[in-house]
Write a protein that holds these residues in place. Structure first.
Motif, PDB file in Angstrom:
ATOM      1  N   THR A 201      -1.856  -6.981 -16.541  1.00 11.95           N
ATOM      2  CA  THR A 201      -0.762  -7.520 -15.740  1.00 11.95           C
ATOM      3  C   THR A 201       0.470  -6.671 -16.000  1.00 11.95           C
ATOM      4  O   THR A 201       0.855  -6.455 -17.155  1.00 11.95           O
TER       5      THR A 201
ATOM      6  N   GLN B 136      -2.137  -9.322  -3.319  1.00 14.77           N
ATOM      7  CA  GLN B 136      -1.366 -10.240  -4.159  1.00 14.77           C
ATOM      8  C   GLN B 136       0.061 -10.495  -3.700  1.00 14.77           C
ATOM      9  O   GLN B 136       0.617 -11.567  -3.957  1.00 14.77           O
TER      10      GLN B 136
ATOM     11  N   PRO C 235       4.790 -10.187 -11.028  1.00 15.18           N
ATOM     12  CA  PRO C 235       3.624  -9.721 -11.784  1.00 15.18           C
ATOM     13  C   PRO C 235       2.511  -9.278 -10.840  1.00 15.18           C
ATOM     14  O   PRO C 235       2.298  -9.863  -9.776  1.00 15.18           O
TER      15      PRO C 235
ATOM     16  N   HIS D  49      -1.637  -8.061 -10.999  1.00 15.18           N
ATOM     17  CA  HIS D  49      -2.855  -7.998 -11.810  1.00 15.18           C
ATOM     18  C   HIS D  49      -3.716  -6.864 -11.270  1.00 15.18           C
ATOM     19  O   HIS D  49      -4.052  -6.846 -10.084  1.00 15.18           O
TER      20      HIS D  49
END
Length: 120
Positions: A7, A43, A105, A107
């Motif tokens: 992350t 994301q 964030p 990933h």
């Protein structure tokens, strides 16, 4: 077999540009490397961006994908306190908004780590 994930803040995988027209802000997110684009698209969605800017109360968030450029552009309506001529806030152009977005964030599979910008 499960891939190990890391992350990182989005800024390690992409850079941003911000513009404005009236009370509308445009925030572009451009992947540093083509291989980073797919996880960013997956994301960093309209819903995620709307949540990130909930305190600015956008009336609408739209995302426009630009796959040839490994980029996307978000258009946030009603987030600049009325725009340059009406806002009392210090950043009436919204230039700093990209920094808030780039701190989200992200990933990523660990094998993409060599493509990232900045310290590990």
């Amino acid at each position: 077999m499960t891939r190990q994930l890391i992350t990182v803040p989005l800024w390690r995988a992409a850079h941003g540009r911000t513009g404005d027209k009236g009370n509308r802000s445009n925030i572009s997110v451009i992947a540093w490397q083509p291989a980073l684009y797919a996880p960013i698209v997956e994301q960093i969605t309209e819903a995620v961006v709307a949540q990130r800017f909930a305190h600015r109360r956008p009336s609408r968030v739209q995302r426009h994908l630009l796959p040839t450029l490994h980029a996307m552009n978000f258009v946030l309506d009603d987030v600049l306190d009325g725009g340059v001529n009406d806002a009392l806030n210090l950043d009436s152009h919204g230039k700093a908004l990209s920094f808030l977005l780039l701190d989200l964030p992200l990933h990523l599979p660990a094998d993409l780590a060599p493509l990232l910008c900045g310290p590990a």
